[in-house]
Structures are given as C-alpha cells and as structure tokens.
Design an enzyme around this catalytic site. Structure first.
Site, mmCIF file in Angstrom:
data_model
loop_
_atom_site.group_PDB
_atom_site.id
_atom_site.type_symbol
_atom_site.label_atom_id
_atom_site.label_comp_id
_atom_site.label_asym_id
_atom_site.label_seq_id
_atom_site.Cartn_x
_atom_site.Cartn_y
_atom_site.Cartn_z
ATOM 1 N N TYR A 106 0.848 -1.188 0.000
ATOM 2 C CA TYR A 106 0.000 0.000 0.000
ATOM 3 C C TYR A 106 0.886 1.241 0.000
ATOM 4 O O TYR A 106 2.000 1.223 0.497
ATOM 5 C CB TYR A 106 -1.021 0.001 1.139
ATOM 6 C CG TYR A 106 -0.527 -0.099 2.568
ATOM 7 C CD1 TYR A 106 0.120 0.963 3.194
ATOM 8 C CD2 TYR A 106 -0.777 -1.242 3.320
ATOM 9 C CE1 TYR A 106 0.521 0.884 4.511
ATOM 10 C CE2 TYR A 106 -0.381 -1.339 4.645
ATOM 11 C CZ TYR A 106 0.266 -0.270 5.229
ATOM 12 O OH TYR A 106 0.667 -0.349 6.544
ATOM 13 N N CYS A 107 0.385 2.289 -0.627
ATOM 14 C CA CYS A 107 1.135 3.535 -0.813
ATOM 15 C C CYS A 107 2.543 3.272 -1.359
ATOM 16 O O CYS A 107 3.548 3.674 -0.763
ATOM 17 C CB CYS A 107 1.211 4.323 0.491
ATOM 18 S SG CYS A 107 1.725 6.056 0.282
ATOM 19 N N PRO A 108 2.642 2.589 -2.512
ATOM 20 C CA PRO A 108 3.967 2.287 -3.057
ATOM 21 C C PRO A 108 4.689 3.543 -3.513
ATOM 22 O O PRO A 108 4.065 4.497 -3.994
ATOM 23 C CB PRO A 108 3.654 1.363 -4.246
ATOM 24 C CG PRO A 108 2.268 1.741 -4.655
ATOM 25 C CD PRO A 108 1.560 2.117 -3.394
#
Length: 280
Positions: free
Chosen positions: A147-149
């Site tokens: 998540y949130c790369p």
C-alpha cells in the site's frame, strides 16, 4: 558503518515527542504541527527538528483515494472496522496507523541547491543509522504491490516495513516516515486491500490504485525476529539524534509557532471537509 547524509549533520536537533499522547491525538493535528515546524525551521528560528508521533486506529488517505468511485462505501467499511479516516496534505496514498506504527518527521531547512530527493535520501540514511546494529539489509526501492507504493519504500528481503512522504512549506521540508514496528504488516495490508476492493469494485479508473499483496508487507519485529516496542525505537531515535549533533533541545511550540499551527490546523479541517464532503 553507514554513511551519514549531509542534511543530518547539524549542530543541534529540536526533539518533539508526541508518541504517547493517546487515542485522542488527531492526525490532522500532526500534519499541522509539521507545517508549523517547517515554517520555523525554514526561517531559521528553530534548529532542524525531529518529531515522533503515533495515531491510534487511523487510516490516512491520499487525495487520489478520495476520488475512488465508491469511496463512500470504502470509508464506511474502514469505520466499521474501528478506524478514523482523514485525508493528508502530503503526497501518496492510503496508509494504516495504529499503536504499533511509529511515525517520524525530520524537518529540514530548504538549502540552496538542495532538491526534493535530498530530503528522502536523508531519511533513508537516518533509518540505516538507526538500525545499523540490527541489520545492514534495509533497501530503498518501490514495492509495487504494497500500500502507498513509492520509490523510497524501505524493505528487507522484499518485504516493506516503512514508507516516506515529504511536504514542503515555505522554506522548510517535513520528511515523514511511518515505521511498522510491532504487529502484522500483512493484516494492515489486508485491511487496505479490502478497502480498495470495496471502493473500486473493479471499475476502470484514470488513476492507478495499488493491487495490494499482503504478503509483501511486514513489521520490523517480524522481519528482524526482535521484540522491539515503539518506545524502544523512540529511545533509539533520541540517542541517534544526540550522536549526530551533540545537542538536543525540547522546546514545545509557542508564540508565532502556535499561531501557525492553529492556522494550518484550521486549513486541514476545511480541506478534509471538502475532500470528504460527498461521503455523508
């Protein structure tokens, strides 16, 4: 021995510990605090600052997340799981904050010739130094199915435990990192995987949202086989700041800084109301 980034080499650090303020400490207050500190550091009325913060059961969305086609249902899902939901003012997408996640902000002055990547590189350098006695395997590259790369994801053996964002305000930069210290990284990732499934329902969208694989995320304790607490990492941060500078000040926000905080906090409240106005 890890190399120390030049931005970390300063004559003093201002240390503000908000890691134990409890569940009523609102994440909007955190971002407003960093804005106020960035203004002070940028104008030279405060030394380089480091702030620690923890928020209980909070999902911090990015601005693109608020544009998901079924975001109303996504927020309802997160709230049904016991999480508060806000939209942040720095870059990135949704992240999970809870009592096992320690957040660190390093607030630097924007020096001439220093670009935005220097702030990210300085934070990566600091984390390497912070845990150099435990591991030399921390790498910075994008973990695409986290998540949130982002380019400055921190991982060990391909499993992400931290992500970095940055917000520039006037002549200061707040570089913010979350560190999954305790608990299950995969469970946090599963929560956001479900959120995106509920909020997107497989529809085509202009923006590319992450296809999360919970197996690519873990906490530091899971990765290192340690039993560190958030308080242990807080103590490490304080010691490392002292090692780097030889001088720590702990002045709270006051005077003009409090005025800037109040102004930024009010702006954050209004911005969140606007971003989420269609959800009620």
């Amino acid at each position: 021995m890890q190399q120390t980034h030049t931005l970390l080499q300063t004559g003093a650090y201002r240390f503000i510990d908000q890691s134990s303020l409890g569940p009523n400490f609102n994440a909007l207050q955190s971002f407003a605090t960093d804005d106020a500190l960035a203004i002070s550091v940028g104008e030279g009325s405060s030394p380089t600052a480091a702030r620690l913060w923890v928020h209980h059961d909070t999902i911090v969305l990015g601005i693109p997340d608020a544009r998901l086609p079924y975001i109303e249902e996504g927020v309802e899902y997160l709230e049904s799981e016991g999480y508060k939901v806000i939209v942040r003012n720095s870059g990135g997408l949704a992240v999970v904050l809870d009592e096992g996640v320690l957040n660190l902000s390093l607030i630097f002055p924007n020096q001439e010739g220093v670009n935005i990547h220097e702030g990210y590189d300085a934070m990566v350098s600091f984390i390497h130094l912070l845990f150099e006695d435990l591991t030399t395997d921390i790498e910075a590259y994008e973990i695409t199915r986290s998540y949130c790369p982002g380019t400055y994801d921190l991982s060990i053996d391909g499993k992400k435990f931290a992500g970095i964002s940055q917000r520039r305000v006037k002549n200061g930069s707040a570089v913010q990192i979350y560190l999954d210290v305790t608990g299950s990284g995969a469970e946090r990732a599963q929560l956001l995987k479900s959120f995106y499934e509920v909020s997107k329902k497989g529809e085509e969208t202009r923006f590319t949202y992450p296809d999360i694989d919970p197996g690519v995320m873990a906490s530091m304790n899971e990765l290192l086989g340690t039993s560190m607490t958030v308080a242990d990492v807080r103590d490490r941060v304080l010691r490392k700041l002292y090692d780097l500078s030889g001088h720590i000040v702990t002045d709270p926000l006051e005077g003009k800084e409090m005025e800037n905080f109040e102004k930024r906090f009010e702006q954050m409240i209004k911005r969140n109301a606007k971003a989420l106005e269609n959800l009620k």
